[in-house]
Design a protein around this motif. Structure first.
Motif, short mmCIF file in Angstrom:
data_model
loop_
_atom_site.label_atom_id
_atom_site.label_comp_id
_atom_site.label_asym_id
_atom_site.label_seq_id
_atom_site.Cartn_x
_atom_site.Cartn_y
_atom_site.Cartn_z
N GLY A 256 0.77 -1.23 0.00
CA GLY A 256 0.00 0.00 0.00
C GLY A 256 0.80 1.29 0.00
O GLY A 256 2.03 1.30 0.07
N LEU A 257 0.06 2.38 -0.08
CA LEU A 257 0.64 3.72 -0.11
C LEU A 257 1.30 4.05 1.22
O LEU A 257 0.81 3.65 2.28
CB LEU A 257 -0.45 4.75 -0.41
N ARG A 258 2.37 4.82 1.18
CA ARG A 258 3.00 5.36 2.38
C ARG A 258 2.29 6.65 2.79
O ARG A 258 1.51 7.23 2.02
CB ARG A 258 4.49 5.61 2.13
N THR A 259 2.59 7.14 3.98
CA THR A 259 1.90 8.31 4.52
C THR A 259 2.00 9.51 3.58
O THR A 259 1.01 10.20 3.31
CB THR A 259 2.49 8.67 5.90
N GLU A 260 3.19 9.78 3.07
CA GLU A 260 3.36 10.93 2.18
C GLU A 260 2.63 10.73 0.86
O GLU A 260 2.13 11.70 0.25
CB GLU A 260 4.85 11.19 1.94
#
Length: 376
Positions: A256-260
């Protein structure tokens, strides 16, 4: 640590600029006396026989298990303990839900408060995909799975309660479909609490920690699962990050996507329908829920859920869906190799020394409270 940094750089940036020394981070922990010695007596005895009893008060001693990760006798004993725990969990499932599940299946577990950001709904979308895929190709080499949910919703949280309703409806459909058999079972264990968790955690093979990156402040369920030899599938969020750093990135399933990336996607004008329109499996899963395939007596029961997914999807389930499904297939691939799965499970236990609440309290005493222990 990730969320402490987020707070310092966003919500409390002005305060941090004035008083930078007042902001620090203590990653929380769990007590090994309850979450291993009491909850998992079989593993506790195996640890005592292998590395001695000192781990109860010094969890860092678990690192000695790294030397046992490929030892055939230790692996066999470790797997035997896990199976006993799965038999115990299967008995709890039958007692509380009436469903019979096979302890030889992969126990895929998500237990936590029911909330949109924790994304139980993403897990459900995977279950629906798996169900449809089995029906379409029943003779494929499917790894049998038992998907376990548990947790409570706030009394006025309509969406969370609707998600629980959806899980029950999906479970009833799949579990009563003779074409599926033991290839897939879904259960929601009621009245979740500590005593129930002490049975669930040791029996899990896979720990679902799939919150949208940037939303899970820490989490302790992920620690309890890993301490009891479950592998984690999760986002780069909360204590998942520190678990990965301690057990090794090769021994955890990150997707999945990272925080940024989450922030950038939202800022760019996230359009969930783009993912829906370009992913046939995702579209089919959402459409089946929307058209009432799991609630034929009330076809529009889950209209609010599917509409929200397609119109806003604030927690980016659709954006992470494809990577989540691909990572779940990697889980299947590894589970087909029990020796390698067990090696990684042992390394998860071995890497959990940092997650003792003893360490957390020691850090508070040394760095925040400035107090010394009365006894060594």
């Amino acid at each position: 640590a990730l969320h402490s940094d987020l707070l310092v750089n966003t919500f409390f940036a002005d305060f941090a600029a004035l008083w930078p020394g007042r902001f620090t981070n203590m990653t929380n922990g769990v007590t090994p006396r309850r979450w291993l010695a009491q909850a998992n007596p079989g593993l506790a005895v195996l640890l005592d026989d292998t590395i001695g009893q000192g781990w109860r008060l010094d969890l860092d001693q678990l690192h000695q298990l790294r030397d046992k990760k490929t030892d055939p006798a230790f692996q066999q004993a470790f797997m035997a303990v896990k199976r006993q725990n799965k038999v115990r969990l299967a008995a709890l499932i039958h007692k509380t839900t009436g469903y019979q599940v096979s302890p030889d299946s992969l126990f895929d577990v998500q237990v936590k408060r029911i909330h949109e950001y924790k994304r139980q709904l993403l897990n459900v979308l995977h279950v629906v995909w798996r169900y449809q895929s089995i029906l379409a190709n029943p003779n494929a080499h499917w790894v049998p799975r038992t998907v376990v949910f548990a947790g409570k919703a706030a009394s006025g949280y309509y969406t969370a309660k609707t998600i629980i309703h959806l899980i029950h409806d999906v479970a009833a459909t799949i579990n009563n479909d003779a074409r599926i058999g033991d290839k897939l079972k879904v259960v929601f264990i009621p009245n979740y609490g500590v005593s129930v968790a002490e049975i669930i955690m040791p029996g899990a093979d896979l720990s679902e920690q799939i919150s949208t990156a940037g939303t899970e402040a820490s989490g302790t369920g992920n620690m309890k699962f890993a301490l009891n030899g479950a592998l984690t599938i999760g986002t780069w969020d909360g204590a998942n990050i520190e678990i990965a750093e301690n057990v090794g990135l090769d021994n955890i399933f990150i997707f999945g996507l990272r925080t940024e990336q989450v922030a950038a996607l939202r800022a760019s004008g996230y359009n969930p329908r783009r993912y829906y329109d370009h992913n046939y499996d995702l579209k089919t899963a959402i459409d089946r829920i929307a058209e009432g395939a799991f609630s034929p007596e009330e076809p529009n029961r889950f209209h609010d859920i599917t509409r929200t997914l397609l119109e806003s999807d604030y927690y980016l389930l659709l954006a992470d869906y494809a990577d989540y499904i691909a990572t779940q297939q990697k889980v299947d691939e590894l589970y087909r190799r029990p020796t390698e799965w067990t090696r990684q499970a042992i390394l998860n236990v071995a890497g959990m020394g940092a997650f003792s609440s003893d360490r957390t309290i020691r850090e508070y005493a040394d760095q925040i409270w400035n107090v010394k222990p009365l006894f060594d």
